[in-house]
Design a protein around this motif. Structure first.
Motif, PDB file in Angstrom:
ATOM      1  N   SER A  43      31.763  44.244  37.697  1.00 45.51           N
ATOM      2  CA  SER A  43      33.091  44.042  37.390  1.00 45.51           C
ATOM      3  C   SER A  43      33.339  43.896  39.030  1.00 45.51           C
ATOM      4  N   CYS A  44      32.795  43.521  40.036  1.00 43.96           N
ATOM      5  CA  CYS A  44      33.180  44.040  41.304  1.00 43.96           C
ATOM      6  C   CYS A  44      33.882  42.362  41.805  1.00 43.96           C
ATOM      7  N   SER A  45      34.374  41.786  42.827  1.00 42.02           N
ATOM      8  CA  SER A  45      35.012  40.886  42.385  1.00 42.02           C
ATOM      9  C   SER A  45      33.618  39.940  43.632  1.00 42.02           C
ATOM     10  N   ARG A  46      32.952  40.359  44.355  1.00 43.01           N
ATOM     11  CA  ARG A  46      31.895  40.162  45.134  1.00 43.01           C
ATOM     12  C   ARG A  46      30.133  40.764  44.083  1.00 43.01           C
ATOM     13  N   ASP A  47      30.017  40.709  42.615  1.00 43.09           N
ATOM     14  CA  ASP A  47      29.540  41.221  41.881  1.00 43.09           C
ATOM     15  C   ASP A  47      27.573  40.427  43.083  1.00 43.09           C
TER      16      ASP A  47
END
Length: 332
Positions: A99-103
């Motif tokens: 769910s993170c932009s920088r997974d």
């Protein structure tokens, strides 16, 4: 004897002549600034080296974390403020890296948070047991001390290549297993087994260094204490918990801090052994910083600098807390 004495005299003259040549200059500086400021003359070169090679890169890294683009030179990089940090923390749920932009950053972070405690506990436990065994009066003690310390002298890349040769499908370990009737296993293909071997190999490669430190601490414990415990018929476990561990606590603290710092900075062995795979199962934070700043295209120096500063800040806070609670426990 005369020849040996003349050689020794010539060697002494060669060593002392530069110091004698510097005497007039030192006397002149002392008369100019006074004897109380002379220590700064000798500390100056070391302080300049620390400033140039340690502190200056930190400030440059802070600047890069506040700038953007893939340009290398500072003058070509636009100021973005805290945008890199916002990008790293742009998550709907910090427990779900997808769910993170920088997974990849969060996957590497969670892998590091799992890897470090397991590796540190194994490293300290095995090093302590090995140091206690090597401290005993056993036959070939010097030989075994050299054997356990030998992996420390190897390059991390060499260590990784050796174990890669052992663990590959047609490697030594599978060759032994197949001769015993077992099936060959792809040790570095599955996430769980790959993670296990990264911990095992890093412990094997570095435990000798910590074993030597703990061995020095064990040898510094007075033998009279053990003799008194033996006269009181104390059990081995009681001697270990009531004498060895308390007197070894300062060394254990040093080993713990050094081990945590080394564990967090682990890169070479895992990068050569698995490349962070399978997938991102063994990617640690240092590898993410390297790939973001140098291997990926386009290279994102700002994001890599921000991640490295977060890592360095966490290590600094952890070390300071550990020292604080250790001193508080000793004083209390």
């Amino acid at each position: 004897m005369m020849v040996r004495g003349s050689i020794r005299g010539a060697a002494t003259a060669v060593i002392t002549s530069p110091a004698r040549a510097m005497e007039p200059l030192m006397y002149g500086i002392q008369r100019l600034i006074g004897i109380k400021k002379m220590p700064w003359v000798f500390l100056g070169p070391n302080l300049c080296a620390v400033l140039l090679f340690s502190l200056l890169p930190v400030f440059i890294n802070i600047f890069y974390s506040m700038t953007g683009s893939d340009r290398l030179y500072p003058a070509d990089r636009p100021w973005v403020g805290g945008r890199n940090y916002e990008t790293l923390f742009d998550c709907e749920s910090f427990l779900d890296p997808s769910s993170c932009s920088r997974d990849l950053f969060w996957r590497a972070l969670w892998n590091t948070m799992l890897f470090v405690p397991i590796q540190v506990v194994c490293m300290i436990g095995i090093s302590l047991i090995t140091a206690i065994c090597l401290n005993r009066n056993i036959r070939g003690r010097g030989f075994f001390r050299g054997v356990f310390f030998f992996p420390v002298m190897l390059s991390p890349v060499v260590v990784a290549l050796i174990w890669q040769w052992i663990l590959q499908r047609n490697g030594v370990l599978n060759g032994i297993l197949t001769t015993m009737g077992f099936d060959a296993v792809n040790w570095l293909v599955f996430p769980n087994t790959a993670f296990f071997w990264t911990v095992f190999i890093t412990v094997w490669a570095h435990m000798g260094f910590f074993t030597i430190i703990l061995l020095a601490g064990l040898q510094a414990i007075p033998r009279d204490v053990y003799e008194a415990a033996k006269m009181d018929s104390a059990s081995h476990w009681r001697v270990f918990t009531r004498i060895t561990l308390p007197l070894l606590r300062p060394m254990l603290l040093v080993v713990f801090i050094l081990c945590v710092i080394r564990s967090v900075q682990t890169f070479d062995e895992i990068y050569v052994l698995t490349g962070g795979g399978p997938g991102s199962a063994t990617m640690l934070l240092v590898q993410y910083i390297y790939e973001t700043g140098f291997a990926a295209q386009p290279r994102n120096f700002g994001l890599a600098a921000a991640a490295s500063l977060l890592l360095g800040g966490a290590l600094l806070i952890f070390t300071m807390l550990q020292l604080y609670f250790s001193r508080k426990a000793n004083n209390g």
